[in-house]
Every structure is written in C-alpha cells, then in structure tokens.
Design an enzyme around this catalytic site. Structure first.
Site, PDB file in Angstrom:
ATOM      1  N   ALA A 155       2.806   2.834   0.172  1.00 55.35           N
ATOM      2  CA  ALA A 155       3.367   1.676  -0.797  1.00 55.35           C
ATOM      3  C   ALA A 155       4.050   0.929   0.132  1.00 55.35           C
ATOM      4  CB  ALA A 155       3.924   2.370  -1.933  1.00 55.35           C
ATOM      5  N   GLY A 189       0.509   6.404  -0.667  1.00 57.34           N
ATOM      6  CA  GLY A 189      -0.302   5.307  -1.671  1.00 57.34           C
ATOM      7  C   GLY A 189      -1.506   4.982  -0.749  1.00 57.34           C
ATOM      8  N   GLU A 244      -3.700   7.871  -1.243  1.00 56.85           N
ATOM      9  CA  GLU A 244      -4.073   7.998  -2.726  1.00 56.85           C
ATOM     10  C   GLU A 244      -5.250   6.876  -2.912  1.00 56.85           C
ATOM     11  OE1 GLU A 244       0.260   7.431  -3.810  1.00 56.85           O
ATOM     12  OE2 GLU A 244      -0.026   9.094  -5.254  1.00 56.85           O
ATOM     13  N   GLU A 294       5.750  11.166   0.744  1.00 57.21           N
ATOM     14  CA  GLU A 294       6.766  10.629  -0.019  1.00 57.21           C
ATOM     15  C   GLU A 294       7.961  11.363  -0.416  1.00 57.21           C
ATOM     16  OE1 GLU A 294       3.370  10.546  -0.619  1.00 57.21           O
ATOM     17  OE2 GLU A 294       2.825   9.029  -1.818  1.00 57.21           O
TER      18      GLU A 294
HETATM   19  C1  3H9 Z   1       4.335   5.805  -1.376  1.00 60.84           C
HETATM   20  O1  3H9 Z   1       3.261   5.391  -0.936  1.00 60.84           O
HETATM   21  C2  3H9 Z   1       4.339   5.768  -2.854  1.00 60.84           C
HETATM   22  C3  3H9 Z   1       3.291   6.073  -3.488  1.00 60.84           C
HETATM   23  O2  3H9 Z   1       2.712   7.228  -3.458  1.00 60.84           O
HETATM   24  C4  3H9 Z   1       3.113   5.641  -4.992  1.00 60.84           C
HETATM   25  C5  3H9 Z   1       3.591   4.002  -5.288  1.00 60.84           C
HETATM   26  C6  3H9 Z   1       3.414   3.859  -6.852  1.00 60.84           C
HETATM   27  N1  3H9 Z   1       6.549  -0.266   3.756  1.00 60.84           N
HETATM   28  O3  3H9 Z   1       7.549   3.083  11.789  1.00 60.84           O
HETATM   29  P1  3H9 Z   1       7.181   1.963  12.538  1.00 60.84           P
HETATM   30  C7  3H9 Z   1       7.530  -1.006   8.428  1.00 60.84           C
HETATM   31  S1  3H9 Z   1       5.612   5.891  -0.493  1.00 60.84           S
HETATM   32  C8  3H9 Z   1       6.850  -1.316   4.288  1.00 60.84           C
HETATM   33  O4  3H9 Z   1       8.169   1.478  13.646  1.00 60.84           O
HETATM   34  P2  3H9 Z   1       5.131   3.456  13.820  1.00 60.84           P
HETATM   35  C9  3H9 Z   1       8.726  -0.185   9.425  1.00 60.84           C
HETATM   36  O5  3H9 Z   1       9.956  -0.579   8.582  1.00 60.84           O
HETATM   37  C10 3H9 Z   1       5.176   5.141   1.230  1.00 60.84           C
HETATM   38  N2  3H9 Z   1       7.173  -1.235   5.528  1.00 60.84           N
HETATM   39  O6  3H9 Z   1       5.730   2.221  13.272  1.00 60.84           O
HETATM   40  C11 3H9 Z   1       8.706  -1.111  10.451  1.00 60.84           C
HETATM   41  O7  3H9 Z   1       9.456  -2.328  10.350  1.00 60.84           O
HETATM   42  P3  3H9 Z   1      10.105  -3.116  11.480  1.00 60.84           P
HETATM   43  C12 3H9 Z   1       4.616   6.365   1.905  1.00 60.84           C
HETATM   44  C13 3H9 Z   1       6.798  -0.317   6.256  1.00 60.84           C
HETATM   45  O8  3H9 Z   1       4.022   2.949  14.653  1.00 60.84           O
HETATM   46  C14 3H9 Z   1       7.143  -1.437  10.988  1.00 60.84           C
HETATM   47  O9  3H9 Z   1       6.563  -1.292   9.591  1.00 60.84           O
HETATM   48  N3  3H9 Z   1       4.630   6.106   3.341  1.00 60.84           N
HETATM   49  C15 3H9 Z   1       6.335   0.857   5.900  1.00 60.84           C
HETATM   50  O10 3H9 Z   1       6.038   4.228  14.639  1.00 60.84           O
HETATM   51  C16 3H9 Z   1       6.617  -0.725  11.849  1.00 60.84           C
HETATM   52  O11 3H9 Z   1       6.977   0.917  11.531  1.00 60.84           O
HETATM   53  C17 3H9 Z   1       5.275   6.507   4.331  1.00 60.84           C
HETATM   54  O12 3H9 Z   1       6.259   7.094   3.834  1.00 60.84           O
HETATM   55  C18 3H9 Z   1       6.006   0.970   4.375  1.00 60.84           C
HETATM   56  N4  3H9 Z   1       5.228   1.905   3.784  1.00 60.84           N
HETATM   57  O13 3H9 Z   1       4.946   4.596  12.545  1.00 60.84           O
HETATM   58  C19 3H9 Z   1       5.033   5.957   5.511  1.00 60.84           C
HETATM   59  N5  3H9 Z   1       5.755   1.624   6.725  1.00 60.84           N
HETATM   60  O14 3H9 Z   1       9.147  -3.505  12.630  1.00 60.84           O
HETATM   61  C20 3H9 Z   1       6.137   5.207   6.180  1.00 60.84           C
HETATM   62  C21 3H9 Z   1       6.255   1.079   8.063  1.00 60.84           C
HETATM   63  O15 3H9 Z   1      10.666  -4.403  10.858  1.00 60.84           O
HETATM   64  N6  3H9 Z   1       5.726   4.700   7.661  1.00 60.84           N
HETATM   65  N7  3H9 Z   1       7.022  -0.053   7.666  1.00 60.84           N
HETATM   66  O16 3H9 Z   1      11.216  -2.253  11.883  1.00 60.84           O
HETATM   67  C22 3H9 Z   1       6.034   5.462   8.627  1.00 60.84           C
HETATM   68  O17 3H9 Z   1       6.166   6.680   8.574  1.00 60.84           O
HETATM   69  C23 3H9 Z   1       5.612   4.758   9.886  1.00 60.84           C
HETATM   70  O18 3H9 Z   1       5.952   3.449   9.728  1.00 60.84           O
HETATM   71  C24 3H9 Z   1       4.180   4.951  10.374  1.00 60.84           C
HETATM   72  C25 3H9 Z   1       3.986   3.977  11.639  1.00 60.84           C
HETATM   73  C26 3H9 Z   1       4.049   6.445  10.645  1.00 60.84           C
HETATM   74  C27 3H9 Z   1       3.357   4.585   9.339  1.00 60.84           C
END
Ligand code: 3H9
Length: 698
Positions: free
Chosen positions: A63, A102, A105, A125
């Site tokens: 998400a 998400g 999901e 999450e």
């Molecule tokens: C969810 O899904 C809830 C659902 O179950 C239900 C909904 C109803 N959104 O980390 P990076 C940005 S909760 C917005 O440096 P990497 C991040 O801030 C979500 N922005 O890259 C950064 O921005 P900036 C569950 C996001 O390659 C840029 O993208 N998902 C999101 O080292 C690059 O990120 C998670 O918890 C996001 N979801 O790692 C995953 N994700 O460049 C969260 C990233 O401006 N994300 N950004 O600083 C991560 O763990 C890592 O970003 C990921 C990539 C492993 C994906």
C-alpha cells in the site's frame, strides 16, 4: 513519472501492468487503474485469462504508506482485490523482485501465482505497526495453513520463492528472469489445460489451527516488549479459522483500522521515513563519492576487528595493521571467529569465508602496507595522544585524497585533523560494537571535512549495510552525549533511593532492549569509570557524583566479563540476578552523600529518564550537532535499543506533548535546578505551539 496501470492483450492473454516507480505502491491512481483494468477484462471478449505484472524492479511493494493517516480514498484495496478474485475468467499474478504487503495481497486475489528466481514475498505490515488489511490474514491461512501464515504475518519477514513454492504460496517458479514472457507462457498453458478461476476465498478454512493460534499468542506475549500489532494480527488469523470468509474480512478490517489509529503505527511509520531521510543531506546531494575498494584498519581489538569483518563481509579488501605479530594473529583469529559466526547464521558460505581469509584480508605490522588504501579507519586506544600519533604517521604515508577516518566515540575530530596537512580528508566514523552487527554509523563531520568525504562516508555505510547519521563535533557526538546525560539522571535516582534493578525493569517495561545498569554490565564498568575520570577536570561543584559506581569498579566488579557488576552472573548466564551486596554499597554511597532515600514509581523513573534524554536531544539539535530531530531518533533506534514502535525519543516527546516534557523538567528543577535546566529549543517550541517534527525537513 506518472503512475499508471496499462492493459494490453497478447494472443488471448490480457496483460495488466502496474507502473508506479520506485516500488509500484498501491496509491489511489493504481487502485482505480486496477479496478478499471479488471472491469475491462470482464467484458473483453478477446481475452480469456489475465496476468498482473509490475513494471520495473518488482510486482508491488505494498500500500502507499504516504497515504496513511489521511482520509481514505476509494476504491479501497480490499474491494479492488475482491473484484480481481471474483473474475469468472482466471487471473495469474506474475511476481518478480518483491511482492510485499498489499502487493502480496493482490497476488493472493489472483487465482494462480508464479515467481521469478530471486523474488521475496512477505507481509511486513507489523513492522509499520499495522497488519495485512486487504484480505491477507484471511486468504493466507486458507492457502498455506495457519502456522505458516502466522509466521509470515507476525514476523513480517519475507520468504524466498523456493520457500513460497514449498508452502503452496506460489504455484511455480519460472525459468529465466523475463517475468512477462514467462507469465504469458504460463497463462497460455493454463488456457490449454482449461484451468478454471480458483479463488482462495472458496478454499476451506485452515485445518492446522488446533492449538497453533494459542501457541503463537503465548510465544508473542513473551517476546514482544510492548509491541501490539503482531498480537492483533493473531486475532485476525483466528477469525479466519472461526468465521466465514466474508465475516473474517470484516473482522480484519475492524482490527486493521484500529491499528491504523494507534500511536505505535505513527511511531513505526516515522521510523520508516526517518531512516531513509537521514541520508538525504543537501550538502552532499550533488556530490560524487570517492571510490573505495581498499580499506586500511589500524588496530585489531574488538572494534578494529569488527570494522574489518564488516568491510570484508561486504566485498572490500582490508589491510589491518597491529603493533606486533602476536597482535596481528589475535586480530586475524577474532575476524575468523566473526566470519564463522556469519557462516553459522547462513550469511556466508564456508568457501567464501576461506577466500576472504586468504585473499581479502591482510594483517600486517608495517604501516607502509597501507600506501595503496583509499580509506583508513583508525580504531586504536581512545586517547588523543595515541590518535594524534597515528594520524601524523598516516599523513606521511598516504597520498592526498585517501580518506583518514577515526573511529572515536567522543574525541575532538577537529583536533585530530590538525595533526595532518589535509584536514579536508579527515572524518570521524563512529561504529558501534559489535561493528559487524550493529547498523548505526555516526558520521562525524569536522570543520574542514570536504563534502565528497562526507558523501563517501554515506556511500560506505550503504556498502556495509549500515544506516549513517551525520553528527557534528562535540564530546560524545549525538548518541553518547545524550546517553551521558540520561545516564546521569538514572544515577541521581539511584542516589535518591531507586534501585538499579527497579530502574532497569521500568525501562525494559517501557520497551528499551536493556536498562542503563544492564548496559553498564555489558559494556564493562571500566568504560564508565574512564569516562568519569576524563570528565573530572570539567566537573562543576554542584554535580552529583555516583560514588557507588566507582566503588564497584574498585572492587573489580566490571560487569558480565568478570561475572559481577550491578548484577551477579552465574557461570555462562548472561541475564544476571540482583545482588544485595551492591544494594549495600549504594546505601553507603547515599549515606556519604547525605541523601535520605525515597521511593520512586516506575512512571517517575520513565519520566525522568525520558525528560533527560529529550532535553539533551533538543540541545544537540539546537547546536547543529544533529541536523534534525529525526537524526536523533534514528541514532537511538539503531544504536541504543530504543523501542522502534515509539519512533525514537524526539517522536516520543512529540506524541506525549512537548509541554508535558517541559512541565516535568520544571518540576524536577524545583529540587535540582543545576541538572534540570530546560533546553532553550524546547522552551521555544512549546511557546510557539510547535513540535519537533516541525523541524524535520525530509
Ligand atoms: C500495506 O501494504 C497495507 C495493506 O496490507 C493493507 C492496505 C489496506 N509506499 O526503501 P527504499 C518509498 S502496508 C510509499 O529506499 P529499497 C521510500 O520511502 C505496506 N512509498 O528502496 C523511498 O522513497 P524516497 C507494506 C514507499 O529498494 C522509495 O520508495 N509494504 C513504499 O531499499 C524507495 O524505497 C512495506 O512495508 C510504500 N509502500 O527497498 C514495504 N515503499 O526515495 C515498505 C517504499 O523518497 N518498503 N517507498 O526516500 C520497503 O520495505 C522497501 O521500500 C522495499 C524497497 C523493500 C520495497
């Protein structure tokens, strides 16, 4: 770049591509794009099967976290996923890179799942203080069983494609890496087999739930230290085995929205964005780092060996210099032991360890062997004279442009730099022990440090898998300076009647990994003693001195390493138990200081400890030692065992209210206005009705 969802047909296959760099987050545009695409697929007579795929690096990273805390915008993700699942024609999710939260999901809403080699699939999450909220807690147990689902959901740790295949989370691992081609081939083969739509919601409830739910709940209650989301997620999974799919979804929604509203969610999201913001420094945004391939380390004690281990584990060649061959042998043995531990944890193969020890690591006694190094990290004894000597020597041997770094924990990096003819190449790199494990690196920027040296330090941290925070020069930089202040507050409480055991317990109940006296025992009481000696010259007549700590030191009770410190350690035990003799020594110290002991509530202990931490944190920000409050937060999350779900000390202060912290400080000052004087920045923010976050430019 604009976010979009595209729709095209290849043969009888509809290819739906999510494109929202960098992680294809499910923002409103993507959710409505998916809804439109699947609406179109239902009526598209030219397509018999659909494939969902992600453009760029991954399927979907989850998400859109930046939408959290804002009013929800339709279509909601659970509805979009239901729409996908309810398709009468089959749908395939083609997963490459990652499918997280998400994103996974969405894949669970599809009827078939294939993944490319190297993919990670997870429901992270809980790491953000929430739980899967788009069917994950209901579909996952039906697909892979309650035990595997609970493991993934409560830990938040992703699995590999091989593990996913084994648990039944995916149907196939595709050959090669062109996921689009593989997905279309797979879809075509499903069509030739007349494979039906196969919604997970139609599967029976998990049958392995008997006892499993209770086991997970009990295990988590023991290990969580105050974090709530994983336990709430267990309730949601329980609903999946007790209720119909539709009822279970409703319960998931209710629990998800409840978690969205908690301060823990706010704290963890703050941590997520802050740990990314620390590297965003205007001073280095356009600056290219210098190349670092060969690293020199001076000193092979615990710290030097740990730094060398971290470097070789991450592909750098290291030459380590020690005084004599006995010391080089010892350093080599320590590093080999660290590498063995990495092999045991599955982080390194045995052959890789052998190759590192023969090719990447050199241990020498001659400084001359450093002449080709791009970066030297000095980790010798913490003494200004010794360090100055080393830097003068390095200045002679190394060509201009090689970076000279000191791993000091508190010494003046400006003064060290003056011993060289190139202060612009000198920087502080404060690693935390054990350096091969701890993620924090304080990058201490001296007055004359060149911007590309700062940029290189941040690039190095990335190579080492560490989180770097910029700090200015002062005694203790960000972390140890603040530590020294709140540690003093704890010692005052001991002098006034609290026991170190009550203090540790109150603070671990608050969520800290360890209390201050457990930390002392781990680090060694000799460290604290040396610090007090060093600062003795600057002591103020009104400072209150913890004579009990000196008394323990003089008895040779140095903590875990001697089996006795504040706690008593039975052989092999690292937990320790309270010691009545220590309490007697403390009682004596109180008598000598003329204090009559009083009782403290756990709440007062936490308030005093936190007020001291936040007050000094405010000074550190005000003086520019930390760039922003969020930098202080990240230092404490990564280096000092601060509970992540509280977001860091400054975020904690914002959430409690700065006026409440300031009021506490003023109350404490009524009996001790020498130690408790409010930081000007704290007073200013309260007067202006602002919080620390208003200073956090991300
Ligand atoms: C969810 O899904 C809830 C659902 O179950 C239900 C909904 C109803 N959104 O980390 P990076 C940005 S909760 C917005 O440096 P990497 C991040 O801030 C979500 N922005 O890259 C950064 O921005 P900036 C569950 C996001 O390659 C840029 O993208 N998902 C999101 O080292 C690059 O990120 C998670 O918890 C996001 N979801 O790692 C995953 N994700 O460049 C969260 C990233 O401006 N994300 N950004 O600083 C991560 O763990 C890592 O970003 C990921 C990539 C492993 C994906």
């Amino acid at each position: 770049m604009m976010a979009s969802v595209s729709y095209e047909t290849v043969g009888r296959v509809a290819v739906v591509t999510v494109d929202n760099p960098p992680v294809n987050a499910l923002s409103r545009v993507i959710r409505s794009g998916l809804s439109d695409a699947f609406g179109r697929f239902q009526t598209d007579e030219s397509a018999d099967i659909a494939v969902i795929i992600g453009a760029g690096r991954m399927l979907i990273g989850g998400a859109d976290i930046s939408e959290f805390g804002k009013p929800p915008q339709s279509p909601s993700l659970p509805d979009v996923i239901l729409q996908i699942e309810q398709s009468a024609k089959p749908v395939v999710a083609a997963i490459h890179g990652m499918a997280l939260g998400g994103g996974l999901e969405v894949a669970l809403g599809a009827h078939y799942r294939i993944a490319a080699p190297g993919t990670r699939l997870g429901l992270p999450e809980v790491k953000l203080g929430i739980m899967p909220g788009a069917g994950g807690t209901q579909r996952m147990p039906r697909l892979v069983g309650a035990d595997t689902a609970l493991k993934m959901i409560t830990s938040g740790t992703p699995v590999t494609e091989a593990e996913a295949l084994q648990s039944g989370l995916i149907d196939q691992i595709c050959e090669g890496v062109d996921i689009r081609e593989a997905a279309i081939d797979y879809a075509q083969s499903l069509l030739s087999d007349n494979a039906p739509a196969r919604p997970i919601s139609g599967l029976p409830r998990a049958t392995d739930s008997e006892g499993v739910i209770q086991q997970w709940r009990a295990k988590l209650q023991k290990s969580l230290r105050g974090e709530v989301a994983p336990l709430v997620a267990v309730d949601a999974v329980e609903a999946s085995v007790q209720k119909s799919f539709a009822e279970g979804l409703k319960e998931e929604r209710r629990l998800f929205l409840h978690l969205m509203d908690t301060p823990q969610r706010a704290g963890l999201i703050h941590a997520f964005f802050s740990e990314r913001a620390v590297a965003k420094l205007p001073e280095i945004s356009d600056i290219a780092p210098r190349d670092i391939a060969r690293v020199g380390v001076i000193g092979g004690g615990t710290m030097g060996a740990g730094i060398a281990t971290s470097a070789v584990l991450n592909g750098l060649a290291v030459t380590l210099v020690e005084r004599d061959s006995e010391a080089t042998d010892k350093a080599r043995a320590t590093i080999a032991g660290n590498l063995d531990a990495a092999v045991k944890r599955g982080k390194l193969k045995a052959e890789q360890r052998d190759a590192i020890l023969t090719d990447a690591l050199k241990t020498v006694t001659d400084y001359g062997a450093l002449s080709g190094a791009d970066l030297i990290i000095e980790a010798v004894f913490e003494s200004m004279d010794v360090k100055k000597e080393v830097f003068a020597k390095l200045d002679e041997i190394l060509p201009r442009g090689a970076i000279l770094a000191t791993n000091t924990s508190y010494l003046d990096v400006n003064e060290i730099a003056t011993t060289t003819a190139r202060p612009e190449d000198v920087i502080g790199l404060h690693f935390f022990s054990p350096a091969q494990v701890m993620k924090l690196l304080e990058v201490v920027v001296a007055d004359k440090t060149a911007p590309d040296v700062v940029a290189t330090a941040f690039a190095l941290a990335k190579t080492l898998g560490k989180t770097a925070v910029r700090a200015g020069v002062c005694d203790g930089f960000i972390g140890n300076r603040i530590l020294s202040h709140y540690r003093t507050a704890a010692d005052h409480m001991v002098l006034d009647g609290a026991s170190p055991y009550q203090i540790d317990k109150a603070l671990t109940d608050f969520g800290f990994a360890m209390g201050p006296y457990q930390v002392s025992d781990l680090a060694g009481l000799d460290i604290g003693y040396a610090t007090r000696q060093r600062k003795a010259a600057d002591a103020h007549p009104r400072d209150r001195y913890p004579t009990f700590a000196d008394a323990l030191y003089h008895k040779g009770w140095l903590g875990q390493k001697t089996g006795h410190g504040y706690y008593l350690y039975e052989k092999g035990d690292r937990k320790g138990r309270p010691d009545p003799e220590v309490e007697q020594i403390i009682a004596q110290a109180r008598k000598e200081a003329g204090t009559s002991p009083r009782t403290f509530s756990d709440d007062e202990i936490v308030r005093r400890y936190m007020a001291a931490m936040v007050n000094e944190g405010a000074r550190v920000v005000d003086e520019g030692i930390a760039q922003r409050p969020l930098d202080v937060d990240v230092v404490f999350l990564y280096g000092y065992g601060f509970p992540r779900w509280r977001g860091g000390p400054m975020k904690y202060a914002d959430m409690r209210g700065l006026d409440s912290i300031l009021a506490d400080i003023r109350t404490f000052a009524e009996t001790d206005d020498h130690f408790w004087s409010p930081a000007p920045l704290l007073e200013k923010l309260v007067a202006e009705g602002r919080n620390f976050d208003s200073l956090n430019q991300r």
